[in-house]
Structure formats: structure tokens, C-alpha cells
Design a protein around this motif. Sequence first.
Motif, PDB file in Angstrom:
ATOM      1  N   ARG A 120       0.833  -1.208   0.000  1.00 49.36           N
ATOM      2  CA  ARG A 120       0.000   0.000   0.000  1.00 49.36           C
ATOM      3  C   ARG A 120       0.867   1.257   0.000  1.00 49.36           C
ATOM      4  N   GLN A 121       1.958   1.247   0.771  1.00 48.78           N
ATOM      5  CA  GLN A 121       2.849   2.407   0.846  1.00 48.78           C
ATOM      6  C   GLN A 121       3.569   2.622  -0.482  1.00 48.78           C
ATOM      7  N   GLY A 122       4.076   1.549  -1.053  1.00 49.71           N
ATOM      8  CA  GLY A 122       4.753   1.657  -2.352  1.00 49.71           C
ATOM      9  C   GLY A 122       3.818   2.174  -3.436  1.00 49.71           C
ATOM     10  N   LYS A 123       2.583   1.662  -3.437  1.00 53.18           N
ATOM     11  CA  LYS A 123       1.590   2.128  -4.419  1.00 53.18           C
ATOM     12  C   LYS A 123       1.298   3.616  -4.227  1.00 53.18           C
ATOM     13  N   ALA A 124       1.130   4.029  -2.962  1.00 50.75           N
ATOM     14  CA  ALA A 124       0.811   5.432  -2.680  1.00 50.75           C
ATOM     15  C   ALA A 124       1.933   6.341  -3.166  1.00 50.75           C
ATOM     16  N   ILE A 125       3.169   5.961  -2.914  1.00 51.25           N
ATOM     17  CA  ILE A 125       4.309   6.782  -3.355  1.00 51.25           C
ATOM     18  C   ILE A 125       4.372   6.852  -4.874  1.00 51.25           C
ATOM     19  N   ARG A 126       4.192   5.717  -5.525  1.00 50.14           N
ATOM     20  CA  ARG A 126       4.237   5.717  -7.005  1.00 50.14           C
ATOM     21  C   ARG A 126       3.110   6.574  -7.597  1.00 50.14           C
ATOM     22  N   MET A 127       1.903   6.411  -7.042  1.00 50.17           N
ATOM     23  CA  MET A 127       0.767   7.180  -7.567  1.00 50.17           C
ATOM     24  C   MET A 127       0.979   8.679  -7.370  1.00 50.17           C
ATOM     25  N   TYR A 128       1.556   9.054  -6.228  1.00 54.01           N
ATOM     26  CA  TYR A 128       1.734  10.476  -5.929  1.00 54.01           C
ATOM     27  C   TYR A 128       2.902  11.072  -6.709  1.00 54.01           C
ATOM     28  N   HIS A 129       4.063  10.434  -6.635  1.00 57.66           N
ATOM     29  CA  HIS A 129       5.265  11.027  -7.218  1.00 57.66           C
ATOM     30  C   HIS A 129       5.466  10.698  -8.693  1.00 57.66           C
ATOM     31  N   PHE A 130       5.012   9.548  -9.150  1.00 57.88           N
ATOM     32  CA  PHE A 130       5.253   9.164 -10.534  1.00 57.88           C
ATOM     33  C   PHE A 130       4.043   9.383 -11.428  1.00 57.88           C
ATOM     34  N   ASP A 131       2.843   9.160 -10.870  1.00 60.04           N
ATOM     35  CA  ASP A 131       1.632   9.319 -11.677  1.00 60.04           C
ATOM     36  C   ASP A 131       0.993  10.692 -11.508  1.00 60.04           C
ATOM     37  N   GLY A 132       1.454  11.462 -10.499  1.00 59.38           N
ATOM     38  CA  GLY A 132       0.935  12.812 -10.292  1.00 59.38           C
ATOM     39  C   GLY A 132      -0.477  12.858  -9.729  1.00 59.38           C
ATOM     40  N   MET A 133      -0.897  11.806  -9.075  1.00 57.19           N
ATOM     41  CA  MET A 133      -2.250  11.784  -8.516  1.00 57.19           C
ATOM     42  C   MET A 133      -2.303  12.606  -7.239  1.00 57.19           C
ATOM     43  N   LYS A 134      -3.477  13.113  -6.927  1.00 50.88           N
ATOM     44  CA  LYS A 134      -3.699  13.883  -5.698  1.00 50.88           C
ATOM     45  C   LYS A 134      -3.977  12.921  -4.556  1.00 50.88           C
ATOM     46  N   LEU A 135      -3.767  13.424  -3.328  1.00 50.75           N
ATOM     47  CA  LEU A 135      -3.956  12.575  -2.152  1.00 50.75           C
ATOM     48  C   LEU A 135      -5.355  11.981  -2.087  1.00 50.75           C
ATOM     49  N   ARG A 136      -6.360  12.794  -2.375  1.00 48.44           N
ATOM     50  CA  ARG A 136      -7.731  12.273  -2.281  1.00 48.44           C
ATOM     51  C   ARG A 136      -7.996  11.217  -3.354  1.00 48.44           C
ATOM     52  N   GLU A 137      -7.355  11.341  -4.517  1.00 50.15           N
ATOM     53  CA  GLU A 137      -7.520  10.323  -5.561  1.00 50.15           C
ATOM     54  C   GLU A 137      -6.872   9.008  -5.131  1.00 50.15           C
ATOM     55  N   ILE A 138      -5.706   9.121  -4.513  1.00 49.03           N
ATOM     56  CA  ILE A 138      -5.009   7.925  -4.026  1.00 49.03           C
ATOM     57  C   ILE A 138      -5.831   7.262  -2.921  1.00 49.03           C
ATOM     58  N   ALA A 139      -6.366   8.091  -2.023  1.00 48.28           N
ATOM     59  CA  ALA A 139      -7.183   7.554  -0.933  1.00 48.28           C
ATOM     60  C   ALA A 139      -8.375   6.789  -1.491  1.00 48.28           C
ATOM     61  N   GLN A 140      -8.984   7.329  -2.496  1.00 54.14           N
ATOM     62  CA  GLN A 140     -10.134   6.674  -3.112  1.00 54.14           C
ATOM     63  C   GLN A 140      -9.709   5.356  -3.772  1.00 54.14           C
TER      64      GLN A 140
END
Length: 168
Positions: A120-140
Motif C-alpha cells: 500500500r505504501q509503495g503504491k501510494a508513493i508511485r501514484m503520488y510522485h510518478f503518476d501525479g495523482m492527488k492525495l484524495r484520488e489515491i485515498a479513493q
Amino acid sequence: MKSDPLSHRLYATHRNTLISYAHRLCGDKGVAEDLVHDAWLLFHRQNSAEILAPLSYLKTIIRNLLFDRRRRSAFESTTEAPFEQAIGNVEVTSVSPERDVAARQIMNRVMDAIDAMPERQGKAIRMYHFDGMKLREIAQELDISVALVHKLIADGVKICMQIRKEEP
């Protein structure tokens, strides 16, 4: 467009103050008036009843619009310029082969650390830093709270920063 007496009153009451603020930021009265108008249009589209400090919020919109305008102007000046002229504006930095190899090694270690983190942590970091997703999008996406997403990313970044500080 909906009728919002609060936003109309706010605009009428503080228009000159906002133009003065924008003029101080950009130095051009015409641009300042455009920024204030565009900011008000953005503000007017939102539910102003939920905004606690509408004047400050409008100033933030103006400042952000100016930053966007400057960024777009800088981009357009390089995309429409001849290649030789555009490349002349790019700062040349020569990196030694040793520094290049060291940077690649550090990057590989950081990527290995991200791969070794809980899923979950690795996915969150990739989505935020590499995919440019917002925190609320990642949370969803991960079906967790925004606060937990923030904590996962912050803790992961601390690990990555520690790796970057270590000697190769």
C-alpha cells in the motif's frame, strides 16, 4: 451561471483593492485587471458560503493565476522560438561520468526501497510522485483515508531521503 449576491458584493466592494494587489504582483495595470476578473469568475463558480476568508481566497486565486500566466508565457517563448534560440536559453550543466553513475546507483537504491515497502505504501508513493495523482484520488483508489495516504507517503519519503544521504 448562478446568482450569488455575496460574490457580487465582494467583487464590487474590493475590486480596486484586488486590482492594486494584482498590480503590485505583476507590474501591469491591464494584466492586473484581467487577473482580478478571471479570479472573480473562478470564485463565482464555487459555493462562496463555504469559504471562510473570501478576500484572502481571491488573492490566492489571483496569485496562482499570475504564476500560471508566467509559466505559460515561459513555455510558449521556448516552443515557438527557433530551436537554436530555445536551446541557447537552457542552462548547460556537465556532469562527470562518476557523478552520473553515483546518481544512478542512488536512484536504483531508492527504487529498490520503494519496491521493498509494504504494498500500500509503495503504491501510494508511485501514484503520488510518478503518476501525479492527488492525495484524495489515491485515498479513493486504495480505499483508505487521505490522512493515512499522507502518512504513508511522508514515511516513505523519509526512507528515500535517508537513502539519498547515505554514501553509495
